[in-house]
Structure formats: structure tokens, C-alpha cells
Design a protein around this motif. Structure first.
Motif, mmCIF file in Angstrom:
data_model
loop_
_atom_site.group_PDB
_atom_site.id
_atom_site.type_symbol
_atom_site.label_atom_id
_atom_site.label_comp_id
_atom_site.label_asym_id
_atom_site.label_seq_id
_atom_site.Cartn_x
_atom_site.Cartn_y
_atom_site.Cartn_z
ATOM 1 N N LEU A 1 0.835 -1.196 0.000
ATOM 2 C CA LEU A 1 0.000 0.000 0.000
ATOM 3 C C LEU A 1 0.878 1.257 0.000
ATOM 4 O O LEU A 1 0.448 2.304 -0.459
ATOM 5 C CB LEU A 1 -0.921 -0.008 1.218
ATOM 6 N N GLY B 1 2.932 4.263 12.727
ATOM 7 C CA GLY B 1 2.235 3.463 11.723
ATOM 8 C C GLY B 1 0.779 3.230 12.081
ATOM 9 O O GLY B 1 0.342 3.503 13.209
ATOM 10 N N GLY B 2 0.040 2.718 11.125
ATOM 11 C CA GLY B 2 -1.402 2.514 11.293
ATOM 12 C C GLY B 2 -1.727 1.545 12.424
ATOM 13 O O GLY B 2 -2.720 1.725 13.141
ATOM 14 N N ALA B 3 -0.893 0.518 12.581
ATOM 15 C CA ALA B 3 -1.165 -0.462 13.633
ATOM 16 C C ALA B 3 -1.106 0.223 14.997
ATOM 17 O O ALA B 3 -1.938 -0.023 15.877
ATOM 18 C CB ALA B 3 -0.163 -1.611 13.554
ATOM 19 N N HIS C 1 -8.064 -4.790 9.354
ATOM 20 C CA HIS C 1 -6.632 -5.059 9.520
ATOM 21 C C HIS C 1 -6.366 -5.780 10.841
ATOM 22 O O HIS C 1 -7.001 -5.485 11.856
ATOM 23 C CB HIS C 1 -5.858 -3.740 9.474
ATOM 24 N N THR D 1 -13.716 0.122 8.995
ATOM 25 C CA THR D 1 -12.558 0.284 8.104
ATOM 26 C C THR D 1 -12.946 1.136 6.901
ATOM 27 O O THR D 1 -13.958 0.866 6.245
ATOM 28 C CB THR D 1 -12.048 -1.091 7.632
ATOM 29 N N GLY E 1 -11.447 1.649 3.632
ATOM 30 C CA GLY E 1 -10.398 1.174 2.733
ATOM 31 C C GLY E 1 -9.739 -0.054 3.347
ATOM 32 O O GLY E 1 -8.720 0.073 4.030
ATOM 33 N N ALA F 1 -6.423 4.093 7.565
ATOM 34 C CA ALA F 1 -4.984 4.012 7.276
ATOM 35 C C ALA F 1 -4.766 4.032 5.762
ATOM 36 O O ALA F 1 -3.943 4.773 5.240
ATOM 37 C CB ALA F 1 -4.388 2.743 7.888
ATOM 38 N N ASN G 1 -3.110 7.268 7.362
ATOM 39 C CA ASN G 1 -1.685 7.113 7.054
ATOM 40 C C ASN G 1 -1.293 7.854 5.784
ATOM 41 O O ASN G 1 -1.460 7.317 4.694
ATOM 42 C CB ASN G 1 -1.351 5.634 6.777
ATOM 43 N N HIS H 1 1.459 7.893 4.694
ATOM 44 C CA HIS H 1 2.506 7.091 4.035
ATOM 45 C C HIS H 1 1.932 6.002 3.124
ATOM 46 O O HIS H 1 2.692 5.281 2.496
ATOM 47 C CB HIS H 1 3.530 6.535 5.033
ATOM 48 N N LYS H 2 0.636 5.913 3.053
ATOM 49 C CA LYS H 2 0.078 4.947 2.103
ATOM 50 C C LYS H 2 -0.400 5.679 0.855
ATOM 51 O O LYS H 2 0.357 5.940 -0.060
ATOM 52 C CB LYS H 2 -1.023 4.124 2.767
HETATM 53 C C1 LIG Z 1 -6.584 -0.838 6.850
HETATM 54 C C2 LIG Z 1 -5.230 -0.842 7.484
HETATM 55 N N1 LIG Z 1 -5.084 -0.455 8.750
HETATM 56 C C3 LIG Z 1 -3.885 -0.454 9.368
HETATM 57 C C4 LIG Z 1 -2.752 -0.868 8.704
HETATM 58 C C5 LIG Z 1 -1.428 -0.876 9.407
HETATM 59 O O1 LIG Z 1 -0.671 0.189 8.976
HETATM 60 P P1 LIG Z 1 0.913 0.249 9.234
HETATM 61 O O2 LIG Z 1 1.522 -0.754 8.320
HETATM 62 O O3 LIG Z 1 1.271 1.654 8.921
HETATM 63 O O4 LIG Z 1 1.133 -0.095 10.673
HETATM 64 C C6 LIG Z 1 -2.857 -1.284 7.376
HETATM 65 C C7 LIG Z 1 -1.663 -1.751 6.656
HETATM 66 O O5 LIG Z 1 -1.715 -2.238 5.580
HETATM 67 C C8 LIG Z 1 -4.120 -1.275 6.751
HETATM 68 O O6 LIG Z 1 -4.273 -1.678 5.490
#
Ligand SMILES: Cc1ncc(COP(=O)(O)O)c(C=O)c1O
Length: 505
Positions: A102, A162-164, A202, A255, A257, A286, A313, A315-316
């Protein structure tokens, strides 16, 4: 140093060494030369996306590239060779034919921003040592909240690794809002709390459940329709079920996306249920958050302004270099309340400036990398309209792909209908599988097709695209476009390559 050779020089000769200025400048110019060569080649389609080697090959060392650490210093020339080789054996994620993740692309302004960030080499925790970056972060977060639709851009937020981690913040803050005593007394101060998220969401929501002591059994997965969107009736049924068992429904993740299908959950319907049952609504944007920048596509996130928190994010989908992820929170003060520990050595209350700008105690980290500058600089350089054009172009490219393959011989779409995001999910059927009725043997063989094609792609280094199974569906390709360098010709190339590599399977 006109006669110097880096073979006879060590890093000790560089600044802060006495007379170190000139060798430092020369050395850095050499590094820049390596980087600019790499960048030039990255955008050249005749360059491979990667030069694949197995781990044991890299560990054994290739043509003088030795990963082992040494006791004695190496020469500066060897250091330059190491820089070149590190890039040589890596993956060119900015290549116009890199579609694997992504996050892709190589934005030149973003890159300049990263270099400046490393040069400044500071830490986001206090205004004291990062005055400019802290203000940039505040202003950018406000702008993002305005775009989400919170009145006046009010609220709170922070950039996270990051997204997580942003998703984990949302769960933490939700728990703090409803059960603040957990901060001091631990989970025994709360009843059994339940988090809801879709089966397509995710995995980081589950991970947050595990890491924060909820337990993955208390992260309930919701059913989705055939396009991967959560079914609100299933959410309501599961909320009622949890309540009947005496548990407390706390949090719903919608979610915007999804990772594989690019699905957008119906936020308004979920928000209605969150209001009805007094639950926290988080939107994981994210991946899809970037679409908020596009007047054409932002309707897919309609209702996001009703969320209590949002992950987004840059960064995506927005092409900002890794890493750059924001957690936005509608209510002010929760992040601080939830996480602050008031470390006296860092967050002294009696500094000479307004210490509310010392935002570090909102974070779960102590030190925090400066992720804001490259994003802020890109926003300046492109304007909001530049991001909008980028998003629109990426979505046009995925529509192009979808239109091209939906009726093409040898392709089957994983779900029907136009893509909502840039995700296009499809099976490629080699001629040997075409016309074969659905049966376990066909499924077993089809399951192996995408991994085989992918392995050949990587070995020939021509392009990269992801694959995975999903639920009861065997391995399929997931194409995503976030790379600003990609054009229709690269989409055409991907299809040609899949057919070239897959025709005899
Ligand atoms: C919907 C979604 N949420 C969260 C994440 C996690 O993001 P990151 O990789 O920046 O931790 C992703 C990563 O692909 C994602 O697709």
C-alpha cells in the motif's frame, strides 16, 4: 584533499575531526551521487524492480558485500561500497512497476524532507528541542481534522509509528474515556470489554486487543458482504449477544479502505449503532483516509465526521515516505489523560514557554521520530490540490485495470463491481485451468498459480504485486496503485507479465 582517496580514510577523518570539513563534504557528495544514481534508475523502466537473492546468499556475502559487523573500522571507500550494495540488493519501492504494498513511490520532496529530518536529528517529545516540528505537527493535525469534518478542526492527535500503532491508540483512548481507572488499577477495574471489527479489517485491531489486555477472544469479528463491507445488522446482533452475556461492548472499528478488497464500511450506519449502544467509534482510514483529499471520492467515507477517532496514514495513499501515520481524536485531552506520566526530567512545568506545546506525554513512546516534516513539505509543494490530483489519478488507473481485465479471457474477478479504492482483486487462470468446472482439484491448482507467478516475477525482477487467500477464497492477486510514477503502460505491462509467466502453469 584533492589527492585523497577514501580507501585510506576512516570515518575518524570526518567532522567533528580537526580539518574534517572538506573530507566530510566530499564524502557526502559521493553519497549524494550514489543516491541520485539510484533515484534516476528507479524511474527508468529498463531497470529491474529488484535483484532477488535468497537470505542465505546475502548472509554468505556477494561480490564483496559483507553484512557481518567488523571489530576494526572500514575505510570510507568501503562504506560507500556498502551504501551502493545496500541499495543494489534492496527493492525499488519507487519503481513505476512496484505494486506490492500500500506504500509505494518515491516522492522527491518527501525524500528531501527525510534528509532534512535526519540532519536536524531531533526528537518530537518537547517544544524545547523541536520547536518548528512541533508547531508543524499541530497545524497539520488541525488541517487533517478539518478535512475529516470536525468543526473548526478541533480535537487532538499525534503522529505515530504506523497505522497499527494508531489503531492501538484508538483502543487505548476509548478504554480511558469509559474506564479511566484502568490506567491506575489495570483491567480488573473494568468489566469484560468487547471490541468489534470486521473480518476484513486489519489484524492490528486484534493485536491491540492482545497487547492491551482485552484478549483476542474479546475482539469480535463481524461478517461482511461479498464486497468486504461490514454488515451493520451483524454488528447489532453481536452487540446484543455480548450484552446478554453480561459483557460490555466498548468499541467498534469501521474500516475505510480495507487492506485486501479496498472496502469502505458504511460509517453512518455503524455510527448510529455506536450512538444507540454508547460505544466508541473508530474509523481505520490508514489506507482509505487519503481519499478525503479528493472531492470526487471522499463521499466513500461519509459519516467519518461522526467518529470518535480516526487513523489516517499519509505514508500509504498520499505517497509520503515511510513512516507517517496520524491518530486523530475528536475529544481534546484524552490522549494526554490516558498516557501522561509527567516525567520531571523532560516535561518540567516551569519552562519559560507555554508547555502545552510539549506534546510528548500524549504518546506511549518517550522519544518520537519527526515524521511530520516530509509530509508538511510535500503539502506545501503540491498544495491540497496536488494530493487530490494524485488520488484521482491512482483511482483512474485501477479503473483502467478493472475495465481491461473484467471480461478478458483467463481472468476472474474476486468480487463484482467497480473498485471502490485502488484495490483490484483477481485470479489469473492459466489456459490449463480454463473451462474446468469448480471442484477441489481446480481450487487446489488455482491456489498455487499466484504464488508461482509472483516467485517468477521476483526472480526476473520485472514487477511486483501482492497475493493472498481471503476467507474461503484461494490465492488471488491484489493489485493496488498508490505510486505516482505508475501509468497505464505499467498496468498493461503487469498484465502482459502475468500472462507471460503464467501461460504454461
Ligand atoms: C486498513 C489498514 N489499517 C492499518 C494498517 C497498518 O498500517 P501500518 O503498516 O502503517 O502499521 C494497514 C496496513 O496495511 C491497513 O491496510
Amino acid at each position: 584533499f584533492p589527492f585523497c582517496t577514501f580507501w585510506s580514510m576512516l570515518s575518524l577523518y570526518l567532522l567533528p575531526a580537526k580539518n574534517g570539513e572538506e573530507p566530510t563534504m566530499q564524502f557526502l557528495l559521493e553519497v549524494v551521487d550514489i543516491l541520485t544514481n539510484y533515484i534516476r534508475k528507479t524511474f527508468d523502466r529498463s531497470t529491474k524492480v529488484l535483484d532477488f537473492h535468497h537470505p542465505h546468499q546475502l548472509l554468505e556475502g556477494i561480490e564483496g558485500f559483507n553484512l557481518e559487523l567488523s571489530d576494526q573500522p572500514e575505510s570510507l571507500e568501503q562504506i560507500l561500497v556498502d551504501c551502493r550494495d545496500t541499495l543494489k540488493y534492496g527493492v525499488r519501492t519507487g519503481h513505476p512497476r512496484f505494486f506490492n504494498q500500500l506504500s509505494s513511490g518515491l516522492d522527491i520532496i518527501g525524500l528531501a524532507g527525510e534528509w532534512l529530518t535526519s540532519t536536524a536529528n531531533t526528537n518530537m517529545f518537547t517544544y524545547e528541542i523541536a520547536p518548528v516540528f512541533v508547531l508543524m505537527e499541530q497545524l497539520t493535525l488541525k488541517k487533517m481534522r478539518e478535512i475529516v469534518g470536525w468543526p473548526g478542526g478541533e480535537g487532538d492527535g499525534i503522529f505515530s509509528p504506523g497505522g497499527a500503532i494508531s489503531n492501538m491508540y484508538s483502543v487505548m483512548v476509548a478504554r480511558y474515556k469509559y474506564y479511566p481507572e484502568v490506567k491506575t488499577k489495570g483491567m480488573s477495574a473494568a468489566p469484560r470489554l468487547i471490541l468489534f471489527t470486521s473480518e476484513h479489517s486489519h489484524y492490528s485491531i486484534k493485536k491491540a486487543g492482545a497487547a492491551l489486555g482485552f484478549g483476542v477472544e474479546n475482539v469480535i469479528l463481524l461478517k461482511c458482504d461479498e464486497r468486504g463491507r461490514v454488515i451493520p445488522a451483524d454488528l447489532e446482533a453481536k452487540i446484543i449477544d455480548a450484552k446478554q452475556k453480561g459483557y460490555v461492548p466498548l468499541f467498534v472499528n469501521a474500516t475505510a479502505g480495507s487492506t485486501v478488497y479496498g472496502a469502505f464500511d458504511p460509517i453512518n450506519e455503524i455510527a448510529d449503532l455506536c450512538e444507540k449502544y454508547n460505544m466508541w467509534l473508530h474509523v481505520d482510514g490508514a489506507w482509505g483516509g487519503g481519499l478525503l483529499m479528493s472531492r470526487k471520492h471522499r463521499h466513500k467515507l461519509s459519516g467519518i465526521e461522526r467518529a470518535n477517532s480516526v487513523t489516517w496514514n499519509p505514508h500509504k495513499m498520499m505517497g509520503v515516505p515511510l513512516q507517517c501515520s496520524a491518530i486523530l481524536v475528536r475529544e481534546k485531552g484524552l490522549l494526554q489523560g490516558c498516557n501522561q506520566m509527567c516525567a520531571g526530567y523532560l516535561f518540567q512545568p516551569d519552562k519559560q514557554y507555554d508547555v502545552t506545546y510539549d506534546t510528548g506525554d500524549k504518546a506511549i513512546q518517550c522519544g518520537r521520530h519527526v515524521d511530520i516534516f516530509k509530509f508538511w513539505l510535500m503539502w506545501k509543494a503540491k498544495g491540497t490540490s496536488g494530493f487530490e490530483q494524485h488520488i484521482n489519478k491512482c483511482l483512474e488507473l485501477s479503473e483502467y485495470l478493472y475495465t481491461k481485465i473484467k471480461n478478458r479471457e483467463g481472468y476472474e474477478m474476486v468480487f463484482q463491481g467497480e473498485p471502490q479504492h485502488t484495490n483490484v482483486c483477481f485470479w489469473y487462470l492459466p489456459p490449463s485451468l480454463r473451462g474446468m468446472p469448480d471442484c477441489p482439484e481446480r481450487r487446489e491448482r488455482l491456489h498455487k498459480v499466484a504464488p508461482k507467478i509472483k516467485a517468477m516475477m521476483m526472480e526476473s525482477g520485472t514487477t511486483m504485486v501482492g497475493y493472498q487467500p481471503q476467507g474461503d477464497k484461494v490465492n488471488f492477486f491484489r493489485m493496488v496503485v498508490s505510486n505516482p510514477a505508475a501509468t497505464k503502460s505499467d498496468i498493461d505491462f503487469l498484465i502482459e507479465e502475468i500472462e507471460r509467466l503464467g501461460q504454461d502453469l
